[in-house]
Design a protein around this motif. Structure first.
Motif, short mmCIF file in Angstrom:
data_model
loop_
_atom_site.label_atom_id
_atom_site.label_comp_id
_atom_site.label_asym_id
_atom_site.label_seq_id
_atom_site.Cartn_x
_atom_site.Cartn_y
_atom_site.Cartn_z
N GLY A 150 53.94 38.02 39.13
CA GLY A 150 54.51 39.64 39.77
C GLY A 150 53.39 40.61 38.36
O GLY A 150 54.09 41.86 38.20
N HIS A 151 52.93 40.29 37.39
CA HIS A 151 52.28 41.56 36.35
C HIS A 151 51.26 41.65 36.94
O HIS A 151 51.63 43.20 35.98
N CYS A 152 50.52 41.14 36.81
CA CYS A 152 48.86 41.89 36.90
C CYS A 152 48.14 42.76 37.97
O CYS A 152 47.25 43.00 37.65
N PHE A 153 49.44 42.07 38.96
CA PHE A 153 48.84 43.18 40.10
C PHE A 153 47.83 42.97 40.50
O PHE A 153 47.05 43.60 41.43
N GLU A 154 47.07 41.50 40.75
CA GLU A 154 45.24 41.26 41.14
C GLU A 154 45.68 40.89 42.63
O GLU A 154 44.80 41.24 42.80
N CYS A 155 46.96 40.50 42.73
CA CYS A 155 46.91 39.51 44.08
C CYS A 155 47.74 41.02 45.10
O CYS A 155 47.76 40.62 46.68
N ARG A 172 52.09 43.10 46.57
CA ARG A 172 52.09 41.60 45.16
C ARG A 172 52.58 40.11 46.58
O ARG A 172 53.04 39.94 46.69
N CYS A 197 51.86 37.30 45.21
CA CYS A 197 52.48 36.37 44.93
C CYS A 197 54.05 36.63 44.88
O CYS A 197 54.55 35.17 44.48
N ILE A 231 45.14 35.37 42.66
CA ILE A 231 45.49 34.72 42.32
C ILE A 231 45.69 34.72 40.94
O ILE A 231 44.67 34.53 40.26
N TYR A 232 45.92 35.64 39.81
CA TYR A 232 45.69 35.22 38.54
C TYR A 232 47.16 34.81 37.87
O TYR A 232 47.50 33.82 37.11
N CYS A 233 47.98 36.01 37.65
CA CYS A 233 49.81 35.42 36.68
C CYS A 233 49.92 34.37 37.49
O CYS A 233 51.38 33.94 37.20
N ASN A 234 50.26 35.12 38.59
CA ASN A 234 51.13 34.65 40.29
C ASN A 234 53.06 34.65 39.26
O ASN A 234 53.61 34.47 39.95
S1 FES Z 1 48.63 37.45 40.99
FE1 FES Z 1 49.71 38.39 39.06
S2 FES Z 1 51.03 40.04 40.15
FE2 FES Z 1 50.31 38.40 41.72
#
Ligand code: FES
Length: 112
Positions: free
Chosen positions: A67-72, A83, A85, A62-65
């Motif tokens: 839905g913007h960063c797609f890290e999850c 995603r 999150c 989890i980074y932005c939580n």
């Molecule tokens: S934590 Fe950034 S899109 Fe899910």
């Protein structure tokens, strides 16, 4: 349910009962609450690494939580790029760590 979950909030008080949903993450039995995002349910189960970076291999989660960063990104029932999150847990959902995205070029122009 799990030690990583707040059941009795110091300001809000005891949180209401919700229906528990069983699903799997990389073949491991885990659970979350109805309507809860996959990432939050996994975090409450002590799972923070949702995938590994395509080039560096570093753990990602989890980074932005929001839905913007797609890290999850995880794979849900065989569908990649989901995603965690934003996606609510569902009964018997099969979640796997995110698959690497295709990366046609690496540093120095070497293909994967
Ligand atoms: S934590 Fe950034 S899109 Fe899910």
């Amino acid at each position: 349910m799990s030690p990583g979950r707040i059941e009795d909030h110091p300001v809000l008080g005891p949180l209401r009962e919700r229906r528990s949903i069983a699903f799997t993450f990389d073949g491991q039995d885990v659970s979350g609450y109805e309507g809860e995002p996959i990432a939050a349910a996994l975090l409450a189960c002590g799972i923070r690494t949702l995938r590994y970076h395509e080039e560096t291999g570093t753990p990602r989660g989890i980074y932005c939580n929001i839905g913007h960063c797609f890290e999850c990104r995880v794979t849900v029932n065989g569908v990649g790029g989901v995603r965690a999150c934003l996606t609510p847990v569902q009964a018997e959902m099969n979640v796997e760590r995110g698959l690497p995205l295709p990366s046609p070029l690496k540093k120095g122009g070497e293909p994967l």
